[in-house]
Design a protein around this motif. Structure first.
Motif, short mmCIF file in Angstrom:
data_model
loop_
_atom_site.label_atom_id
_atom_site.label_comp_id
_atom_site.label_asym_id
_atom_site.label_seq_id
_atom_site.Cartn_x
_atom_site.Cartn_y
_atom_site.Cartn_z
N SER A 15 0.86 -1.18 0.00
CA SER A 15 0.00 0.00 0.00
C SER A 15 0.90 1.23 0.00
O SER A 15 2.05 1.17 0.42
CB SER A 15 -0.94 0.01 1.21
OG SER A 15 -0.22 0.07 2.41
N PHE A 35 -3.62 4.42 -0.23
CA PHE A 35 -4.10 3.72 -1.42
C PHE A 35 -3.68 2.27 -1.30
O PHE A 35 -2.49 1.97 -1.25
CB PHE A 35 -3.51 4.34 -2.69
CG PHE A 35 -3.85 5.79 -2.84
CD1 PHE A 35 -5.04 6.17 -3.45
CD2 PHE A 35 -3.01 6.77 -2.35
CE1 PHE A 35 -5.36 7.51 -3.57
CE2 PHE A 35 -3.33 8.11 -2.48
CZ PHE A 35 -4.51 8.48 -3.09
N SER A 36 -4.67 1.35 -1.23
CA SER A 36 -4.31 -0.06 -1.07
C SER A 36 -5.28 -1.00 -1.78
O SER A 36 -5.12 -2.21 -1.70
CB SER A 36 -4.24 -0.42 0.42
OG SER A 36 -5.49 -0.23 1.04
N GLY A 38 -5.94 -1.27 -5.14
CA GLY A 38 -5.54 -1.73 -6.47
C GLY A 38 -4.26 -2.54 -6.42
O GLY A 38 -3.81 -2.99 -5.37
N SER A 39 -3.65 -2.70 -7.57
CA SER A 39 -2.35 -3.38 -7.64
C SER A 39 -1.29 -2.47 -7.03
O SER A 39 -1.50 -1.28 -6.82
CB SER A 39 -2.00 -3.70 -9.09
OG SER A 39 -1.68 -2.51 -9.79
N ASP A 40 -0.13 -3.02 -6.77
CA ASP A 40 0.96 -2.23 -6.19
C ASP A 40 1.29 -1.03 -7.08
O ASP A 40 1.48 0.08 -6.59
CB ASP A 40 2.21 -3.09 -6.00
CG ASP A 40 2.01 -4.20 -4.97
OD1 ASP A 40 0.96 -4.20 -4.29
OD2 ASP A 40 2.89 -5.06 -4.86
N ASP A 41 1.37 -1.26 -8.39
CA ASP A 41 1.68 -0.17 -9.32
C ASP A 41 0.59 0.89 -9.34
O ASP A 41 0.87 2.09 -9.40
CB ASP A 41 1.91 -0.71 -10.73
CG ASP A 41 3.20 -1.51 -10.86
OD1 ASP A 41 4.10 -1.31 -10.03
OD2 ASP A 41 3.29 -2.33 -11.78
N GLN A 42 -0.67 0.47 -9.29
CA GLN A 42 -1.78 1.43 -9.27
C GLN A 42 -1.74 2.26 -8.00
O GLN A 42 -1.97 3.47 -8.04
CB GLN A 42 -3.12 0.70 -9.37
CG GLN A 42 -3.42 0.11 -10.71
CD GLN A 42 -4.66 -0.76 -10.68
OE1 GLN A 42 -4.98 -1.36 -9.65
NE2 GLN A 42 -5.35 -0.83 -11.80
N ASN A 43 -1.48 1.63 -6.87
CA ASN A 43 -1.42 2.35 -5.59
C ASN A 43 -0.33 3.40 -5.61
O ASN A 43 -0.53 4.53 -5.18
CB ASN A 43 -1.21 1.38 -4.43
CG ASN A 43 -2.39 0.47 -4.21
OD1 ASN A 43 -3.51 0.81 -4.55
ND2 ASN A 43 -2.13 -0.69 -3.66
N ALA A 45 1.03 4.82 -8.27
CA ALA A 45 0.67 5.86 -9.25
C ALA A 45 -0.34 6.84 -8.65
O ALA A 45 -0.23 8.06 -8.83
CB ALA A 45 0.11 5.23 -10.52
N ARG A 46 -1.33 6.33 -7.94
CA ARG A 46 -2.32 7.22 -7.29
C ARG A 46 -1.64 8.10 -6.25
O ARG A 46 -1.94 9.29 -6.14
CB ARG A 46 -3.42 6.39 -6.64
CG ARG A 46 -4.33 5.73 -7.61
CD ARG A 46 -5.42 4.96 -6.87
NE ARG A 46 -6.17 4.14 -7.77
CZ ARG A 46 -6.29 2.81 -7.67
NH1 ARG A 46 -5.70 2.17 -6.67
NH2 ARG A 46 -6.99 2.14 -8.53
#
Length: 64
Positions: A15, A35-36, A38-43, A45-46
């Motif tokens: 996260s 942010f936790s 989504g995927s690691d990359d999505q977190n 990026a957010r």
């Protein structure tokens, strides 16, 4: 200034938490957005997007 802290979750994922001080001052209360979901990359990026947004707000407050 905002910064990102990454933490391992119990399910093995990562996260990302964005931390900053309200108003950009040392005396400002600490704020956190995590942010936790989504995927690691999505977190990440957010979190980076929110960090950039917080920095832009801080810069606009210091313009004369």
């Amino acid at each position: 200034m905002a910064w990102i802290q990454q933490k391992k979750r119990s399910d093995g994922g990562t996260s990302a938490a964005v931390r900053w001080r309200l108003g950009g001052a040392r005396s400002g209360p600490m704020q956190t957005e995590t942010f936790s979901a989504g995927s690691d990359d999505q977190n990440l990026a957010r979190a980076e997007g929110l960090t950039a947004h917080a920095a832009a707000i801080e810069r606009s407050r210091h313009r004369v």
